[in-house]
Enzyme design. Sequence first.
Site, PDB file in Angstrom:
ATOM      1  N   VAL A  10      18.043 -40.047  41.768  1.00 22.61           N
ATOM      2  CA  VAL A  10      17.550 -39.909  43.137  1.00 22.61           C
ATOM      3  C   VAL A  10      17.419 -38.433  43.441  1.00 22.61           C
ATOM      4  CG1 VAL A  10      18.461 -42.105  43.978  1.00 22.61           C
ATOM      5  CG2 VAL A  10      19.911 -40.065  44.044  1.00 22.61           C
ATOM      6  N   SER A  11      16.649 -38.115  44.470  1.00 19.46           N
ATOM      7  CA  SER A  11      16.330 -36.711  44.748  1.00 19.46           C
ATOM      8  C   SER A  11      17.374 -36.001  45.600  1.00 19.46           C
ATOM      9  CB  SER A  11      14.965 -36.606  45.430  1.00 19.46           C
ATOM     10  OG  SER A  11      13.961 -37.158  44.611  1.00 19.46           O
ATOM     11  N   THR A  12      18.024 -36.725  46.519  1.00 22.08           N
ATOM     12  CA  THR A  12      18.961 -36.091  47.447  1.00 22.08           C
ATOM     13  C   THR A  12      20.264 -36.870  47.516  1.00 22.08           C
ATOM     14  OG1 THR A  12      18.027 -37.326  49.314  1.00 22.08           O
ATOM     15  CG2 THR A  12      17.080 -35.164  48.857  1.00 22.08           C
TER      16      THR A  12
ATOM     17  N   GLN B 232      20.706 -40.330  49.185  1.00 23.57           N
ATOM     18  CA  GLN B 232      20.140 -41.501  48.533  1.00 23.57           C
ATOM     19  C   GLN B 232      21.130 -42.059  47.517  1.00 23.57           C
ATOM     20  OE1 GLN B 232      16.574 -39.437  47.091  1.00 23.57           O
ATOM     21  NE2 GLN B 232      15.337 -40.671  48.478  1.00 23.57           N
TER      22      GLN B 232
ATOM     23  N   SER C  14      19.044 -35.196  41.632  1.00 22.30           N
ATOM     24  CA  SER C  14      18.270 -33.998  41.308  1.00 22.30           C
ATOM     25  C   SER C  14      16.836 -34.211  41.741  1.00 22.30           C
ATOM     26  CB  SER C  14      18.314 -33.727  39.799  1.00 22.30           C
ATOM     27  OG  SER C  14      17.487 -32.644  39.455  1.00 22.30           O
TER      28      SER C  14
END
Length: 206
Positions: free
Chosen positions: A11-13, A16, A44
């Site tokens: 996941v990006s953040t 999440q 990341s």
Amino acid sequence: MRQKVAIYCRVSTADQSCARQEQDLLAYAARAGFEVVDIRREISSGTKDQRPERQKVMALAQDRRIDAVLVTELTRWGRSTTDLVQTLHGLQAWNVSLIAQTGLQFELSTPQGKLIASMMAALAEFERDLLRERVRSGIAAAKARGKTFGRRPGHRPKADRLAPKVLRLVEEGWSYRDIAKELKLSKNTVMSIVHRHRNAQCDATT
């Protein structure tokens, strides 16, 4: 013998969760009859180079401990087309496949896999060309606005700042080598400071 797979979720953040990806991939692995030997979760953004959990999956592949990597979609694995192609070639060298949840499987040893890899390599080159073009356009636009790039001729901020100390140490009898070591400069920089000072003195007396 069942294929051994590693699940990779990203996941990006931090707000999440990888839980949904993991759940979906575990269900997919069960339907396909895969044996899940490792699960890696990563937080990341898609543009960051540092992905330690993905690197651990690559290490499993290199050690021949898995036969495939499972991801929900290719964007969870690759940072860019170039990165995806490079990692696919690494996996190919270890006879490990990359399988998306949709059933899309990348095995570069097959004719279909080679065709896809060739198309992706062409896209990666196109992506690099676009990036270079954007960089050049950005520099040209900045120059048109009067912005300068690189060090200006004659601009020596560190050397000019330390010049008084260099000249004082020279007067005290220090060698150029010792001055350079003391002030963390190169010997050539010390010599240039002294030469400029002496030339300036000569110009002032003429």
